[in-house]
Structure formats: C-alpha cells, structure tokens
Motif scaffolding. Structure first.
Motif, short mmCIF file in Angstrom:
data_model
loop_
_atom_site.label_atom_id
_atom_site.label_comp_id
_atom_site.label_asym_id
_atom_site.label_seq_id
_atom_site.Cartn_x
_atom_site.Cartn_y
_atom_site.Cartn_z
N ALA A 282 -4.87 -9.27 7.91
CA ALA A 282 -3.16 -9.27 7.52
C ALA A 282 -3.32 -9.05 5.88
O ALA A 282 -2.35 -8.82 5.11
N ASN A 283 -4.40 -9.55 5.36
CA ASN A 283 -4.40 -9.41 3.91
C ASN A 283 -5.10 -8.31 3.21
O ASN A 283 -5.52 -8.33 2.27
N ASP B 104 2.03 -7.87 12.80
CA ASP B 104 1.34 -8.79 11.72
C ASP B 104 0.42 -8.02 10.92
O ASP B 104 -0.04 -8.41 9.66
N LYS B 105 -0.01 -6.75 11.38
CA LYS B 105 -0.94 -5.90 10.55
C LYS B 105 -0.13 -4.64 9.75
O LYS B 105 -0.64 -4.18 9.13
N ALA B 106 1.27 -4.60 10.13
CA ALA B 106 1.90 -3.47 9.46
C ALA B 106 2.01 -3.43 8.07
O ALA B 106 1.87 -2.57 7.36
N ASP B 107 2.13 -4.54 7.36
CA ASP B 107 2.07 -4.41 6.06
C ASP B 107 0.73 -4.22 5.55
O ASP B 107 0.84 -3.31 4.46
N ALA B 108 -0.42 -4.74 6.03
CA ALA B 108 -1.76 -4.27 5.46
C ALA B 108 -1.78 -2.75 5.67
O ALA B 108 -2.38 -1.99 4.94
N ASP C 185 -0.44 2.56 -1.03
CA ASP C 185 -0.73 1.78 -2.33
C ASP C 185 -1.77 2.58 -2.90
O ASP C 185 -2.69 3.27 -2.68
N GLU C 186 -1.95 2.13 -4.28
CA GLU C 186 -2.99 2.83 -5.42
C GLU C 186 -4.22 2.11 -4.54
O GLU C 186 -4.32 0.92 -4.11
N ILE C 187 -5.35 2.83 -4.61
CA ILE C 187 -6.44 2.52 -4.28
C ILE C 187 -7.07 1.29 -5.23
O ILE C 187 -7.35 1.60 -6.50
N ASN C 188 -7.18 -0.07 -4.81
CA ASN C 188 -7.30 -1.20 -5.61
C ASN C 188 -7.95 -2.09 -4.88
O ASN C 188 -7.56 -2.26 -3.45
N ASN C 189 -8.85 -2.78 -5.46
CA ASN C 189 -9.68 -3.93 -4.48
C ASN C 189 -8.65 -5.29 -4.30
O ASN C 189 -9.14 -6.02 -3.40
N SER D 144 -8.13 0.11 1.23
CA SER D 144 -7.41 1.16 0.65
C SER D 144 -8.56 2.29 0.10
O SER D 144 -8.50 3.41 0.05
N ILE D 145 -9.93 1.83 -0.05
CA ILE D 145 -11.05 2.33 -0.59
C ILE D 145 -11.56 3.36 0.53
O ILE D 145 -12.15 4.49 0.61
N LEU D 146 -11.01 2.91 1.93
CA LEU D 146 -11.46 3.91 2.98
C LEU D 146 -10.68 5.47 2.79
O LEU D 146 -11.06 6.29 3.54
#
Length: 240
Positions: free
Chosen positions: A134-135, A200-204, A211-215, A220-222
């Motif tokens: 979720a995060n 509960d996973k929608a935001d993630a 979003d910008e690829i960022n850690n 997001s790196i996928l």
C-alpha cells in the motif's frame, strides 16, 4: 509495460495464471521467484488447480522466494516459507530439491544475503511474481530503498507492520525486521508479473504508473523493465 485490467479478483487470478503458464512453458527448467501475501494467493490456487485437474507439472521449476521475516521460530505459521509451502509447494509436484527459500534459519543473516544475491545475479530468474504494498513497496523494499539495492536486511515501516498485523495475534508479535531480495535483483529477472487487488492498493497503483520514477515509490522503477505485466482488478485501478 503491459497493463491488464480485470473485473474482479477471480478474473485477475485466472489472467495471472495464463501469463505465468505461458512463461513457465517456454523454459525447459524455469527459474521462478514467488511473492507472499494475499494478492498472489489466487494465482497460486490456479497453479494448484492446474496440477490437480489438468495434470500440469512443476517438478522442473526452480523455486525462490522474495522475502522473509527475521526472528520468527522455524516452525512459525507466519513465516513466508510456511505460507508458500502450505498454499502452493506442498499442493503440487514442486520438487523439494528445486526449492531454495531465503533464510532457512535465523543465523548468519548477512551471509544469507550474499548467498541469495550471488544466486539471483549470476543466474537471473525467468520470472519474478510481485504484489504491491500500500506504500508502494515491492518485496520488503520500503520507500527510500535504493534502486541499486541487493538482498539486504530491512527495518519494516510501521505502516507495513500494521498492514501485516492481521495475520498475528497482536501488533507486538509482528517482526520489526525482514530480509528481502533487492530492487536490482528484482529488475534482473527476465519477466515480472505484478498483481494488485482492492481499493487499498489504488493509490499505490496510481503512483507506480503515473508519478515520477523515484524511490519514494519503489515500484515505479518497474516502468523501465523490458517485460513487466501488471494485472489489476477494477478496485485497484479505480484511480487511473
């Protein structure tokens, strides 16, 4: 990145199995990394069903897992190795000699990190199965984890512990540390299937894809991987 939208969790699981089956059948001795958690559980049920109903065989699959709690007794039901054995490996014809689960015991954890890293980097997986935290974590690679990380010990975020507390009798029993395959090793897999289900996973999901690829959102790196399939149900895709 291929994104597949499905109506509900059952359709998501069937779709994930079709993708899994296609990849596994394309290899003589496929090497597969399995994630734990509720998201891929339906996929695992489909694999077991294929074995019991259609005589599908997995005896040649080399098996690895993504992460494991640190500090739980060897026979604890909440160990991720127990989850995988109880829900898939012991219910189909996976060969015990082909199963290499991370952290067989709680000793020499740093040495185990190096052992698993050497295996995954020198012989990349044909397929890594992922859920989505979720995060936005993948494995136990929490927000802030370097994209160049390899198998390592992680201090679990409180929100991750709270999310996993439903499997324990109390939050106090949830471990504070885990060992996880790193993002670099996840990205070294030839193919990745990520499944995400529920509101509960929608935001993630939105952050992962937009979003910008960022850690701050490790998943997001996928987006830069050469062969990722993301399978979502309507609830998980509701913010797209």
């Amino acid at each position: 990145m291929k994104i597949i939208l499905t109506k509900d969790y059952d359709e998501l699981s069937r779709t994930a199995f079709k993708e899994f089956d296609k990849i596994v059948k394309s290899e003589e001795k496929p090497r597969v990394g399995f994630a734990t958690g509720s998201s891929p559980l339906g996929l695992y049920k489909e694999i077991v069903n294929n074995y019991s109903t259609n005589k599908g065989s997995y005896e040649n699959v080399d098996v690895f897992n993504l992460d494991e709690y640190i500090g739980l007794p060897e026979n604890d039901k909440n160990k991720y190795s127990a989850f995988l054995k109880n829900n898939i490996f012991n219910k189909a014809d996976f060969s015990e000699e082909n199963i290499d689960l991370i952290l067989h015991n709680n000793e020499n954890i740093e040495q185990e990190c190096k052992r698993y890293h050497d295996i995954l980097i020198n012989n990349p997986l044909n397929l890594q199965i992922l859920g989505l935290g979720a995060n936005c974590h993948i494995g136990f690679n929490e927000p802030g984890t370097s994209f160049d990380s390899v198998t390592h010990i992680v201090d679990l975020k409180e929100e991750t512990r709270q999310s996993n507390a439903r499997f324990f009798d109390s939050i106090e029993e949830v471990p504070t540390q885990a060992i996880t395959v790193g993002i670099r090793e996840i990205m070294s897999a030839e193919n990745i299937i990520l499944v995400a289900s529920g509101q509960d996973k929608a935001d993630a999901v939105h952050k992962m894809l937009n979003d910008e690829i960022n850690n701050t959102c490790p998943a997001s790196i996928l987006r830069v991987h050469k062969s990722v399939t993301v399978i979502l149900d309507e609830a998980a895709a509701s913010l797209l």
